[in-house]
Write an enzyme that holds these catalytic residues in place. Structure first.
Site, PDB file in Angstrom:
ATOM      1  N   TYR A  49      -4.029   4.153   6.550  1.00  0.00           N
ATOM      2  CA  TYR A  49      -4.462   3.158   7.552  1.00  0.00           C
ATOM      3  C   TYR A  49      -5.752   3.624   8.227  1.00  0.00           C
ATOM      4  O   TYR A  49      -6.659   2.829   8.475  1.00  0.00           O
ATOM      5  CB  TYR A  49      -3.381   2.949   8.618  1.00  0.00           C
ATOM      6  CG  TYR A  49      -2.221   2.124   8.152  1.00  0.00           C
ATOM      7  CD1 TYR A  49      -2.215   0.733   8.314  1.00  0.00           C
ATOM      8  CD2 TYR A  49      -1.122   2.704   7.550  1.00  0.00           C
ATOM      9  CE1 TYR A  49      -1.147  -0.022   7.888  1.00  0.00           C
ATOM     10  CE2 TYR A  49      -0.050   1.957   7.112  1.00  0.00           C
ATOM     11  CZ  TYR A  49      -0.073   0.585   7.283  1.00  0.00           C
ATOM     12  OH  TYR A  49       0.986  -0.173   6.842  1.00  0.00           O
ATOM     13  N   LYS A  85       0.853  -1.186   0.000  1.00  0.00           N
ATOM     14  CA  LYS A  85       0.000   0.000   0.000  1.00  0.00           C
ATOM     15  C   LYS A  85       0.884   1.229   0.000  1.00  0.00           C
ATOM     16  O   LYS A  85       2.026   1.114   0.458  1.00  0.00           O
ATOM     17  CB  LYS A  85      -0.968   0.031   1.185  1.00  0.00           C
ATOM     18  CG  LYS A  85      -0.398  -0.293   2.563  1.00  0.00           C
ATOM     19  CD  LYS A  85       0.792   0.431   3.100  1.00  0.00           C
ATOM     20  CE  LYS A  85       0.745   1.910   3.307  1.00  0.00           C
ATOM     21  NZ  LYS A  85       2.054   2.477   3.780  1.00  0.00           N
TER      22      LYS A  85
HETATM   23  P1  NAD Z   1      12.482   1.498   1.826  1.00  0.00           P
HETATM   24  O1  NAD Z   1      13.064   2.824   1.472  1.00  0.00           O
HETATM   25  O2  NAD Z   1      12.945   0.870   3.079  1.00  0.00           O
HETATM   26  O3  NAD Z   1      12.709   0.462   0.636  1.00  0.00           O
HETATM   27  C1  NAD Z   1      12.463   0.794  -0.709  1.00  0.00           C
HETATM   28  C2  NAD Z   1      13.218  -0.154  -1.612  1.00  0.00           C
HETATM   29  O4  NAD Z   1      13.039   0.288  -2.949  1.00  0.00           O
HETATM   30  C3  NAD Z   1      14.727  -0.168  -1.354  1.00  0.00           C
HETATM   31  O5  NAD Z   1      15.191  -1.479  -1.460  1.00  0.00           O
HETATM   32  C4  NAD Z   1      15.300   0.682  -2.486  1.00  0.00           C
HETATM   33  O6  NAD Z   1      16.604   0.309  -2.852  1.00  0.00           O
HETATM   34  C5  NAD Z   1      14.305   0.373  -3.603  1.00  0.00           C
HETATM   35  N1  NAD Z   1      14.262   1.421  -4.627  1.00  0.00           N
HETATM   36  C6  NAD Z   1      14.278   1.210  -5.957  1.00  0.00           C
HETATM   37  N2  NAD Z   1      14.254   2.362  -6.635  1.00  0.00           N
HETATM   38  C7  NAD Z   1      14.229   3.329  -5.717  1.00  0.00           C
HETATM   39  C8  NAD Z   1      14.230   4.747  -5.813  1.00  0.00           C
HETATM   40  N3  NAD Z   1      14.194   5.371  -6.985  1.00  0.00           N
HETATM   41  N4  NAD Z   1      14.220   5.452  -4.665  1.00  0.00           N
HETATM   42  C9  NAD Z   1      14.197   4.828  -3.461  1.00  0.00           C
HETATM   43  N5  NAD Z   1      14.210   3.484  -3.315  1.00  0.00           N
HETATM   44  C10 NAD Z   1      14.233   2.747  -4.431  1.00  0.00           C
HETATM   45  O7  NAD Z   1      10.893   1.701   1.845  1.00  0.00           O
HETATM   46  P2  NAD Z   1       9.832   0.852   2.638  1.00  0.00           P
HETATM   47  O8  NAD Z   1       9.554   1.505   3.939  1.00  0.00           O
HETATM   48  O9  NAD Z   1      10.196  -0.576   2.644  1.00  0.00           O
HETATM   49  O10 NAD Z   1       8.521   1.098   1.733  1.00  0.00           O
HETATM   50  C11 NAD Z   1       8.318   0.398   0.523  1.00  0.00           C
HETATM   51  C12 NAD Z   1       6.822   0.292   0.242  1.00  0.00           C
HETATM   52  O11 NAD Z   1       6.214  -0.432   1.288  1.00  0.00           O
HETATM   53  C13 NAD Z   1       6.099   1.637   0.197  1.00  0.00           C
HETATM   54  O12 NAD Z   1       5.103   1.594  -0.792  1.00  0.00           O
HETATM   55  C14 NAD Z   1       5.443   1.762   1.547  1.00  0.00           C
HETATM   56  O13 NAD Z   1       4.246   2.518   1.545  1.00  0.00           O
HETATM   57  C15 NAD Z   1       5.159   0.314   1.878  1.00  0.00           C
HETATM   58  N6  NAD Z   1       5.168   0.058   3.326  1.00  0.00           N
HETATM   59  C16 NAD Z   1       4.210  -0.736   3.840  1.00  0.00           C
HETATM   60  C17 NAD Z   1       4.188  -1.003   5.190  1.00  0.00           C
HETATM   61  C18 NAD Z   1       3.177  -1.935   5.763  1.00  0.00           C
HETATM   62  O14 NAD Z   1       3.128  -2.081   6.971  1.00  0.00           O
HETATM   63  N7  NAD Z   1       2.375  -2.596   4.944  1.00  0.00           N
HETATM   64  C19 NAD Z   1       5.154  -0.438   6.030  1.00  0.00           C
HETATM   65  C20 NAD Z   1       6.155   0.344   5.460  1.00  0.00           C
HETATM   66  C21 NAD Z   1       6.151   0.582   4.110  1.00  0.00           C
END
Ligand code: NAD
Length: 374
Positions: free
Chosen positions: A221, A137
Site C-alpha cells: 500500500y 493484491k
Molecule cells: P483469508 O485467509 O481470510 O481467506 C483466504 C481464503 O482462501 C479462504 O476462504 C480459504 O479457505 C481459501 N484458501 C484456499 N486454499 C487455501 C490455502 N491453501 N491456505 C489458506 N487459505 C486457502 O485471507 P484474506 O485476508 O481474505 O486474503 C485473501 C487475499 O486478499 C490475499 O491476497 C490478500 O493479500 C488480499 N487482501 C486484500 C485486502 C484489500 O484491502 N484489498 C485486504 C485483505 C486481504
C-alpha cells in the site's frame, strides 16, 4: 535562487500533473464513481475468506454487479453464503471443478480472493474459461507469474484488474488532487508506513502461500501510494529487512522491512512495514509550501485527511477532513468500476500492468534486502 527554485517547482508540478493526469483524469475519476449498465455483471467469488466477505457485501450496493457463483473448498460454508446472496446451488464449484464455469453464462467475471501464491493459477484458469478477472493484491508472488497472468488475459481477450481499492477512494483521490494542483508546492519527501502484529496461525507467515512477509501484504500500500502521490516511477530503491530469530512466526518471511525510494524529479520516500507492531497505515507528504497527511490512509473506513500549507494568497490553509463513509463502500466502488469497464469495453484504472509494476519494485526491494523471492 528562490526564483529558479520556484520555476523548477512549477516545472516538476506540471510534469507530475501530466503523468498523473492519465491515471487521475476527470474521465478516470468519473469512471470510478459511475455505475455500469442495467444488466449487472455476474461475479464468481473464488475463495470465501475475510476480504471476499467485504467484497460480496460491497457488491450488494453496486447496481451493475451481482454475485452469481462461488468457488470454495468448503461446501457447507459455500451453501450458507449462497443462500445469503441468492446463488443457486448449481453455481457452487470446488477448486477442482471451477473450470466448468466456462459454460455458466451467469458468470462473466471472477474475483480472486485467495492466498497470494494462488492468484496466478486461478486468474489464468478463469481467463481460459472466458471470464474477466478482478484479482486481489499483491497480484502474484513473482514478476514472471504476473506477466503470465497479463498474457493469459490478453490471449483470452478478457479484462484484468488488480484490486487497488485506494485508487477509487475519495480521501486518497483528494490527496492526489491537492498535490497535482500544486497546493503544497514542490513535493520533496514522503513518509509512509503500514503494519500490524500478526497472529501465529496466519497463512501470511507461510512463504509458499504468501510469497513474502508484510511487504507483499501491507507494505505494498505504501509503495503503491508513493507512486500515485508523485505520479512517478521510482528511479532507485534500497531496503533493509530484520526478523526476530527467536519468534517462530518469522521462520519463513521477514518481520520488518524499511526502504527508501528516489524518484526522477528528486522526491525521496521513506517507508516502513512490519508484522510485529500495530502501526496503522498512513502517509505524510512534505512540499515546499506545506504538508498533507492521510492517517489512516488505507483502512476500509475512518480515513482522515489533514493538511497545512501556505496558500497562493499568502494565508495559511489548514484542513482536517474525516471521511465518514462506511465499509464496504470502497468495495462497491471497485465493483462499479470493473463492471463499467466490462460493459463499456474500457481499460480498468488499475490493470494487470499496475500490479506488475509493484511486483517488479518488490522484487528489487527484496533483492536489496537480501531476501530471495519464490
Ligand atoms: P483469508 O485467509 O481470510 O481467506 C483466504 C481464503 O482462501 C479462504 O476462504 C480459504 O479457505 C481459501 N484458501 C484456499 N486454499 C487455501 C490455502 N491453501 N491456505 C489458506 N487459505 C486457502 O485471507 P484474506 O485476508 O481474505 O486474503 C485473501 C487475499 O486478499 C490475499 O491476497 C490478500 O493479500 C488480499 N487482501 C486484500 C485486502 C484489500 O484491502 N484489498 C485486504 C485483505 C486481504
Amino acid at each position: 535562487m528562490s526564483i529558479t527554485r520556484r520555476q523548477f517547482g512549477r516545472q516538476i508540478t506540471a510534469m507530475s500533473a501530466l503523468s498523473m493526469a492519465a491515471r487521475f483524469s476527470p474521465r478516470a475519476l468519473a469512471q470510478s464513481a459511475e455505475s455500469a449498465s442495467p444488466q449487472p455483471v455476474g461475479y464468481a467469488i473464488i475463495g470465501l475468506g475475510r476480504i471476499a466477505d467485504h467484497f460480496m457485501r460491497g457488491i450488494q450496493a453496486s447496481p451493475g454487479s451481482k454475485v452469481t457463483a462461488l468457488v470454495s473448498g468448503h461446501r457447507d460454508k459455500a451453501e450458507r453464503i449462497a443462500a445469503q446472496y441468492n446463488v443457486p446451488k448449481s453455481s457452487i464449484y470446488s477448486y477442482e471443478e471451477m473450470d466448468a464455469m466456462r459454460s455458466n453464462k451467469a458468470v462473466e467475471a471472477v474475483y480472486v480472493a485467495l492466498p497470494n501464491s494462488m492468484h496466478a493459477e486461478y486468474t489464468i484458469r478463469s481467463a481460459k474459461a472466458g471470464k474477466h478477472v478482478l484479482c486481489e493484491k499483491p497480484m502474484a508472488v513473482s514478476v514472471a507469474e504476473s506477466k503470465s497472468m497479463i498474457d493469459a488475459c490478453n490471449q483470452a481477450n478478457v479484462k484484468l484488474m488488480i484490486a487497488y481499492r485506494c485508487h477509487f477512494e475519495p480521501t486518497n483521490l483528494k490527496a492526489v488532487k491537492l498535490i497535482h494542483d500544486g497546493e503544497i508546492g514542490k513535493v520533496q519527501s514522503i513518509q509512509s508506513a503500514f503494519g500490524f502484529d500478526i497472529g501465529a496461525t496466519e497463512w501470511r507467515l507461510n512463504k509458499k502461500l504468501a510469497g513474502g512477509g508484510p511487504m507483499m501484504d501491507v507494505g505494498i500500500y505504501c509503495l503503491n501510494a508513493t507512486r500515485y502521490l508523485t505520479g512517478e516511477e521510482p528511479s532507485d530503491l534500497r531496503a533493509y529487512a530484520t526478523s526476530d530469530a527467536s519468534d517462530p512466526r518469522f521462520k519463513e518471511v521477514e518481520e520488518n522491512l524499511v526502504w527508501n525510494t528516489k524518484f526522477p524529479s528528486g522526491v525521496v520516500a521513506s517507508c516502513n512495514t512490519t508484522y510485529g507492531a500495530n502501526m496503522g497505515g498512513y502517509y505524510r507528504v512534505y512540499g515546499s509550501r506545506g504538508w498533507i497527511e492521510a492517517s489512516p490512509a488505507f483502512n476500509y473506513d475512518g480515513l482522515r485527511l489533514r493538511a497545512e500549507y501556505l496558500g497562493r494568497d499568502g494565508k495559511w490553509v489548514s484542513l482536517d477532513e474525516p471521511n465518514l463513509e462506511k465499509d464496504p463502500i470502497q468495495f462497491t466502488r471497485q465493483a462499479d468500476h470493473f463492471s463499467a469497464c466490462i460493459r463499456r469495453n474500457l481499460t480498468p484504472k488499475t490493470p494487470g500492468e499496475e500490479g506488475l509494476r509493484d511486483m517488479e519494485l518488490i522484487a528489487r526491494l527484496y533483492n536489496s534486502a537480501g531476501i530471495t523471492m519464490l
